[in-house]
Design a protein around this motif. Structure first.
Motif, PDB file in Angstrom:
ATOM      1  N   GLU A 162       4.035   5.389  11.067  1.00 32.24           N
ATOM      2  CA  GLU A 162       4.777   6.462  10.397  1.00 32.24           C
ATOM      3  C   GLU A 162       5.381   7.442  11.391  1.00 32.24           C
ATOM      4  OE1 GLU A 162       3.538   8.359   6.759  1.00 32.24           O
ATOM      5  OE2 GLU A 162       1.863   6.942   6.678  1.00 32.24           O
ATOM      6  N   LEU A 163       4.604   7.816  12.404  1.00 30.92           N
ATOM      7  CA  LEU A 163       5.127   8.743  13.420  1.00 30.92           C
ATOM      8  C   LEU A 163       6.289   8.122  14.173  1.00 30.92           C
ATOM      9  CD1 LEU A 163       1.930  10.376  14.935  1.00 30.92           C
ATOM     10  CD2 LEU A 163       3.786  11.539  13.738  1.00 30.92           C
ATOM     11  N   ARG A 164       6.152   6.858  14.556  1.00 34.34           N
ATOM     12  CA  ARG A 164       7.221   6.176  15.286  1.00 34.34           C
ATOM     13  C   ARG A 164       8.507   6.193  14.475  1.00 34.34           C
ATOM     14  NH1 ARG A 164       8.797   1.499  14.223  1.00 34.34           N
ATOM     15  NH2 ARG A 164       6.833   0.805  13.327  1.00 34.34           N
ATOM     16  N   ILE A 165       8.419   5.842  13.215  1.00 30.91           N
ATOM     17  CA  ILE A 165       9.608   5.804  12.362  1.00 30.91           C
ATOM     18  C   ILE A 165      10.202   7.204  12.203  1.00 30.91           C
ATOM     19  CG2 ILE A 165      10.393   5.392   9.993  1.00 30.91           C
ATOM     20  CD1 ILE A 165       8.291   3.058   9.958  1.00 30.91           C
ATOM     21  N   PRO A 168       0.826  -1.209   0.000  1.00 26.76           N
ATOM     22  CA  PRO A 168       0.000   0.000   0.000  1.00 26.76           C
ATOM     23  C   PRO A 168       0.855   1.251   0.000  1.00 26.76           C
ATOM     24  CG  PRO A 168      -0.288  -1.248   2.056  1.00 26.76           C
ATOM     25  CD  PRO A 168       0.683  -1.985   1.210  1.00 26.76           C
ATOM     26  N   SER A 169       0.316   2.301  -0.582  1.00 25.69           N
ATOM     27  CA  SER A 169       1.041   3.568  -0.602  1.00 25.69           C
ATOM     28  C   SER A 169       1.105   4.154   0.806  1.00 25.69           C
ATOM     29  CB  SER A 169       0.351   4.556  -1.540  1.00 25.69           C
ATOM     30  OG  SER A 169      -0.878   4.973  -0.978  1.00 25.69           O
ATOM     31  N   VAL A 170       2.049   5.057   1.012  1.00 25.94           N
ATOM     32  CA  VAL A 170       2.213   5.706   2.312  1.00 25.94           C
ATOM     33  C   VAL A 170       0.926   6.430   2.697  1.00 25.94           C
ATOM     34  CG1 VAL A 170       3.471   7.506   3.545  1.00 25.94           C
ATOM     35  CG2 VAL A 170       4.695   5.916   2.072  1.00 25.94           C
ATOM     36  N   GLU A 171       0.293   7.071   1.722  1.00 25.44           N
ATOM     37  CA  GLU A 171      -0.936   7.821   2.017  1.00 25.44           C
ATOM     38  C   GLU A 171      -2.032   6.895   2.525  1.00 25.44           C
ATOM     39  OE1 GLU A 171       0.672   8.097  -1.032  1.00 25.44           O
ATOM     40  OE2 GLU A 171       1.714   9.938  -0.481  1.00 25.44           O
ATOM     41  N   LYS A 172      -2.148   5.677   1.920  1.00 30.98           N
ATOM     42  CA  LYS A 172      -3.185   4.744   2.364  1.00 30.98           C
ATOM     43  C   LYS A 172      -2.896   4.239   3.770  1.00 30.98           C
ATOM     44  CE  LYS A 172      -5.350   2.748  -1.648  1.00 30.98           C
ATOM     45  NZ  LYS A 172      -5.587   1.527  -2.402  1.00 30.98           N
ATOM     46  N   VAL A 173      -1.644   3.895   4.046  1.00 33.60           N
ATOM     47  CA  VAL A 173      -1.276   3.385   5.367  1.00 33.60           C
ATOM     48  C   VAL A 173      -1.563   4.425   6.430  1.00 33.60           C
ATOM     49  CG1 VAL A 173       0.652   2.621   6.800  1.00 33.60           C
ATOM     50  CG2 VAL A 173       0.428   1.775   4.467  1.00 33.60           C
ATOM     51  N   ALA A 174      -1.262   5.691   6.167  1.00 32.45           N
ATOM     52  CA  ALA A 174      -1.422   6.748   7.154  1.00 32.45           C
ATOM     53  C   ALA A 174      -2.889   7.084   7.411  1.00 32.45           C
ATOM     54  CB  ALA A 174      -0.682   8.005   6.725  1.00 32.45           C
ATOM     55  N   ARG A 175      -3.796   6.582   6.588  1.00 32.01           N
ATOM     56  CA  ARG A 175      -5.212   6.876   6.790  1.00 32.01           C
ATOM     57  C   ARG A 175      -5.779   6.165   8.009  1.00 32.01           C
ATOM     58  NH1 ARG A 175      -7.172   6.497   0.534  1.00 32.01           N
ATOM     59  NH2 ARG A 175      -5.953   8.259  -0.167  1.00 32.01           N
ATOM     60  N   THR A 176      -5.132   5.118   8.468  1.00 36.02           N
ATOM     61  CA  THR A 176      -5.588   4.437   9.674  1.00 36.02           C
ATOM     62  C   THR A 176      -4.751   4.926  10.849  1.00 36.02           C
ATOM     63  OG1 THR A 176      -4.030   2.597   9.512  1.00 36.02           O
ATOM     64  CG2 THR A 176      -6.123   2.377   8.295  1.00 36.02           C
ATOM     65  N   ASP A 177      -5.316   4.809  12.044  1.00 43.63           N
ATOM     66  CA  ASP A 177      -4.547   5.207  13.229  1.00 43.63           C
ATOM     67  C   ASP A 177      -3.298   4.345  13.388  1.00 43.63           C
ATOM     68  OD1 ASP A 177      -6.269   7.251  13.808  1.00 43.63           O
ATOM     69  OD2 ASP A 177      -7.308   6.204  15.434  1.00 43.63           O
TER      70      ASP A 177
END
Length: 149
Positions: free
Chosen positions: A17-20, A2-11
């Motif tokens: 993403e924030l952790r990384i 999945p694209s980064v944008e799709k992954v970030a849509r869920t909590d």
């Protein structure tokens, strides 16, 4: 994948993403430490806490840094041996001592922060006005996340 944008849509995706991103930024800032500063990041965190909050007991330092008191005692002893802090009698509880920054400890914190702030300021200057404004709004939220249990 999945694209980064799709992954970030869920909590959960946002959390990952924030952790990384936060860990990468932390490592990068750690690499910008003042040359010749051989203190551990934990020791620098204690100096920084004392600089911000003033004198603290070993127990208070341990609680804030989320370590066991014996571990904090070892850190404080190393800092004292290096001349960065002093132990003084507690003003109201004769069973305790407070840990206080020395001039060397204060100078070390200030020099270390200045160097890392200068690096981050240069990096921020490369961002657009809108990106910097977004980070201004995000900074208090990130701090709140770090503070909450």
């Amino acid at each position: 994948m999945p694209s980064v944008e799709k992954v970030a849509r869920t909590d959960a995706g946002l959390a990952a993403e924030l952790r990384i991103a936060v860990m990468r930024l932390r490592r990068r800032l750690a690499s910008e430490r003042q040359p010749g500063n051989d203190l551990s990041m934990n020791a620098m965190a204690v100096l920084g806490l004392l600089h911000r909050k003033g004198e603290q007991t070993v127990g208070q330092l341990a609680a804030f840094e989320r370590v066991q008191p014996p571990s904090m005692t070892r850190t404080v002893t190393c800092l004292q041996d290096g001349g960065y802090v002093e132990r003084r009698p507690h003003p109201t509880d004769g069973r305790q001592v407070v840990v206080v920054l020395t001039d060397l400890g204060r100078d070390t914190v200030i020099a270390d922060r200045r160097r890392r702030d200068e690096w981050l300021t240069r990096r921020l200057a490369a961002l657009s006005t809108e990106e910097r404004d977004l980070l201004r709004r995000a900074a208090p939220l990130l701090d709140r996340l770090a503070q909450e249990d």
